[in-house]
Write a protein that holds these residues in place. Structure first.
Motif, short mmCIF file in Angstrom:
data_model
loop_
_atom_site.label_atom_id
_atom_site.label_comp_id
_atom_site.label_asym_id
_atom_site.label_seq_id
_atom_site.Cartn_x
_atom_site.Cartn_y
_atom_site.Cartn_z
N ASP A 1 14.84 11.89 -7.39
CA ASP A 1 15.78 13.00 -7.30
C ASP A 1 17.09 12.49 -6.70
OD1 ASP A 1 17.18 15.34 -6.96
OD2 ASP A 1 15.48 16.47 -6.16
N ASN A 2 18.08 12.27 -7.56
CA ASN A 2 19.40 11.86 -7.06
C ASN A 2 20.41 13.01 -7.12
OD1 ASN A 2 20.40 11.99 -9.75
ND2 ASN A 2 19.84 9.86 -10.13
N GLU A 3 19.87 14.20 -7.37
CA GLU A 3 20.63 15.46 -7.32
C GLU A 3 21.52 15.70 -8.54
OE1 GLU A 3 22.08 16.85 -3.41
OE2 GLU A 3 21.59 14.80 -2.72
N THR B 1 13.76 11.43 -2.78
CA THR B 1 15.20 11.59 -2.89
C THR B 1 15.87 10.23 -2.74
OG1 THR B 1 15.34 12.07 -0.52
CG2 THR B 1 15.17 13.95 -2.01
N ARG C 1 7.85 13.12 -5.25
CA ARG C 1 9.31 13.24 -5.39
C ARG C 1 9.97 12.48 -4.25
NH1 ARG C 1 12.57 16.73 -2.33
NH2 ARG C 1 14.68 17.06 -3.16
N ASP D 1 15.31 13.73 -11.72
CA ASP D 1 15.23 15.17 -11.46
C ASP D 1 15.70 15.99 -12.66
OD1 ASP D 1 18.37 15.85 -10.66
OD2 ASP D 1 17.74 13.87 -10.04
N ASN E 1 14.49 21.43 -5.90
CA ASN E 1 13.39 20.64 -5.33
C ASN E 1 12.12 20.93 -6.13
OD1 ASN E 1 11.29 19.51 -3.83
ND2 ASN E 1 12.22 20.02 -1.86
N SER F 1 6.52 14.55 -1.02
CA SER F 1 7.97 14.52 -1.14
C SER F 1 8.56 13.83 0.08
CB SER F 1 8.53 15.94 -1.26
OG SER F 1 9.92 15.93 -1.44
N ASP G 1 11.96 10.83 1.54
CA ASP G 1 13.20 10.08 1.39
C ASP G 1 12.90 8.69 0.84
OD1 ASP G 1 15.61 8.76 1.65
OD2 ASP G 1 16.10 9.71 3.57
N SER H 1 21.12 19.13 -9.80
CA SER H 1 19.69 19.37 -9.99
C SER H 1 19.33 20.84 -9.86
CB SER H 1 18.89 18.55 -8.97
OG SER H 1 19.25 18.90 -7.65
#
Length: 695
Positions: free
Chosen positions: A200-202, A264, A262, A172, A217, A232, A234, A209
């Motif tokens: 996306d691991n924030e 997460t 994407r 991300d 996002n 998008s 999980d 992020s």
């Protein structure tokens, strides 16, 4: 909508595992990845056998799923430093993964690059293109591979490329990088078969992020982006991740255009081993561990695809495989230090992937002596005619850059070529130099001969990362990959100057390992050097001096359709005994005129990498004086390198100090009066000649 897709996919968590996935293999590879991370973190890093370690925990399951969808040998993927699970799914030997991390011979680079910067030629399978240590640098080369797929399909009529795709992985944090947006523009405007896989691991190292993307996002923000399918969800839920990965790959294979997926995922360790994650709260770290995909995968598979004993057997098998690989990796030697000097340039052994030579290209029979044809032509016409000829006889040649299509380039070099060869082979690009060069890297890796143009020398600055990465590719992959291309760059003064269009600074390219650098002063040399570059197996900077493109002195008869001029071979435009004058580009005619009253060797280097040291040293030892003249700045200019070599190797032969006439250390002034004062003039050169001859 991206969030709707996530809700729909989560509802499938209780369903039976999708039979299109080999779940036993997925479970095994995730366990291998975990065992590798554990081994490195608990033993190899503390024992100082590995210097750089980046855990893939949390990212691993979905990556392995993604790798299982790469099934066409014409597919390609390019990842980043947390992409080892993907490499494992492509079949990289575990001992290579470990040996590379330990810097041992073999593996990805023979110890030349850090082990997390992967490459994997994978003969007969899907290659992992050479990754970069720079964040976001992987995107535009992957876009180039995707464009090459389209070219093979539509122009070269390759059935093998019919459903091939290019997949790029990024975190991300990387979506803020210029390369991401450049590649997104290329892929969407041309509807390329490219999958953007964003984990996306924030966090980007320690930065949330939300600092990279408004709202944190990227999928939501790109939902309305034209020609882009956005998914998008999980990446820790096995059913959801499998469905999304499968849908994303299927969309791109169906030739409906690019897709951004994407997922997460939690980053269950620090950015690297040394990262203590003090910037995260304890509650946040604990919440990440509740999302660990490995226990979720076990719960998902045990009782459906596997039983408890099978899962435990897979875990043991993975652990034993990693221990066996460790023994093999530790038995490998460190490469002999002197081997690091090899493979900066092509040395006779063709790389495994990249360039037209790997696809059976054989250059036509050439001649190294000019065979003049017709009247004298200017350099513009000479370059255009050479490009025309190579486009005609070699379908792998592609020309592209800003304004080079219908306009024919701002210097008219490509005028009429798009009309003759079509928009697929001669095409304009968006105004993004990183995208131009990065795309060229991918096209070259796919076996084409790209000829990108940077409109003016100064405009190359945004592309310096891609230029550097391209030049070092052969070396850092130990000759596994190379990306030969011809990068055309006009530059230098022309009637007037300015800081933006009149820069030379050729020395910067010489200082980038792996690039050949040509600086022709006339039409004949331009033909020979350009043709050598187009038929060669190394990346080449082809510098076109603006003042010489239509200069009367630079005009020469066309030297023939197969005339080549080898790099590193200078020319004496005048011969004499009193002084050696070394120069190139627009300074050659000025030096020739300035030396008309003395007996002088005037040497036109023609190429700066390599440069003809032998001719220069032979001349200096005979004339016992050396003057170097160039348009670039004095401090750090290439003339300093020549002066150092002369001082090192011919000092006792000199009767006078080695001297230079150059621009002062200033940008190029605009007004002609100011420019003519700053650029070496005939008068200034002649005065310095007289000083040295009379010394």
């Amino acid at each position: 909508m991206a969030d709707q897709a996530s809700v729909l996919d989560r509802s499938s968590v209780g369903n039976a595992p999708d039979p299109d996935f080999d779940w036993r293999r997925i479970a095994y590879l995730v366990q291998v990845s975990r065992a590798l991370d554990n081994l490195e973190e608990t033993r190899l890093v503390p024992e100082r056998k590995i210097s750089y370690q980046f855990s893939a925990r949390g990212h691993d399951m979905a990556q392995v799923m993604l790798g299982s969808r790469l099934t066409n040998p014409r597919d390609a993927t390019c990842g980043y430093y947390r992409s080892r699970p993907l490499l494992l799914s492509l079949g990289v030997p575990i001992e290579d993964a470990l040996g590379s991390a330990m810097g041992r011979a073999g593996g990805y680079s023979d110890g030349r690059d850090i082990g997390v910067v992967f490459n994997f030629p994978n003969p007969g399978g899907v290659p992992a293109l050479p990754m970069s240590g720079g964040v976001g640098a992987q995107y535009t080369p992957t876009a180039g591979w995707a464009q090459a797929i389209e070219y093979y399909r539509t122009v070269l009529n390759s059935e093998a490329h019919r459903d091939a795709i290019a997949v790029v992985l990024g975190g991300d944090g990387s979506v803020a990088a210029n390369g991401f947006w450049a590649a997104l523009t290329i892929a969407t405007t041309q509807k390329l078969p490219m999958l953007f896989y964003i984990e996306d691991n924030e966090y980007g190292i320690s930065v949330p992020s939300t600092y990279q993307t408004p709202g944190g996002n990227i999928a939501r923000n790109l939902e309305s982006f034209g020609n882009l399918h956005v998914l998008s969800g999980d990446g820790t839920e096995p059913a959801e991740a499998a469905r999304l990965v499968k849908a994303a790959a299927a969309h791109v294979r169906s030739r409906k255009g690019p897709c951004l997926l994407r997922l997460t995922v939690p980053r269950l360790q620090g950015h690297s081993f040394q990262d203590t994650q003090t910037y995260k709260s304890q509650e946040f770290v604990a919440s990440e561990w509740t999302r660990d995909p490995l226990p979720k995968l076990r719960s998902y598979l045990v009782g459906s695809a596997l039983d408890e004993a099978e899962w435990e057997a897979i875990e043991r098998e993975a652990g034993e495989a990693v221990e066996h690989a460790l023994a093999e990796a530790q038995a490998r030697p460190v490469a002999r230090p002197e081997t690091v000097l090899s493979n900066v340039f092509f040395e006779g052994e063709v790389q495994q992937i990249g360039g037209q030579w790997t696809h059976g290209y054989q250059a036509p029979v050439a001649h190294e002596e000019p065979r003049p044809e017709g009247q004298r032509i200017n350099m513009v016409t000479a370059i255009r005619r050479t490009l025309d000829r190579e486009l005609e006889i070699n379908p792998r040649v592609l020309l592209f850059g800003e304004d080079i299509g219908p306009k024919g380039g701002v210097h008219a070099v490509t005028l009429g070529l798009q009309e003759k060869y079509g928009i697929e082979r001669v095409f304009d690009t968006s105004l993004n130099e990183e995208g131009i060069i990065g795309r060229a890297v991918g096209l070259a890796l796919a076996g084409l001969m790209p000829v990108p143009e940077i409109q003016f020398r100064k405009y190359a600055e945004p592309a310096t990362e891609q230029i550097n990465d391209c030049g070092t590719m052969r070396w850092r992959t130990a000759n596994r990959f190379a990306a030969p291309m011809v990068l055309r760059i006009p530059g230098g003064f022309f009637k007037v100057g300015d800081p933006w269009h009149s820069q030379t600074n050729e020395v910067q390219f010489v200082h980038n390992p792996g690039w050949l650098v040509a600086v022709p002063s006339n039409a004949e040399d331009a033909v020979g050097l350009l043709r050598s570059a187009l038929r060669g197996n190394d990346p080449v900077i082809f510098f076109e001096h603006r003042a010489m493109l239509d200069d009367a002195w630079a005009r020469r008869p066309y030297p023939g359709d197969d005339y080549v001029l080898p790099f590193g071979r200078a020319e004496k435009v005048r011969e004499g005994d009193d002084i050696t004058i070394v120069t190139w580009g627009a300074m050659v005619p000025r030096c020739e005129e300035a030396a008309s009253h003395v007996s002088a060797d005037v040497i036109d280097l023609r190429t700066l990498m390599p440069w003809d040291r032998e001719m220069v040293l032979e001349s200096v030892r005979r004339t016992r004086r050396c003057l170097i003249v160039h348009e670039d700045l004095k401090s750090g200019g290439f003339g300093a390198e020549i002066a150092a070599v002369v001082a090192d190797e011919a000092f006792l032969d000199l009767d006078a100090p080695v001297a230079r006439v150059t621009m002062p250390d200033i940008p190029s002034p605009h007004h002609p009066t100011l420019l003519n004062w700053a650029v070496p003039s005939v008068e200034k050169i002649r005065a310095r000649i007289d000083d040295l001859v009379g010394f």
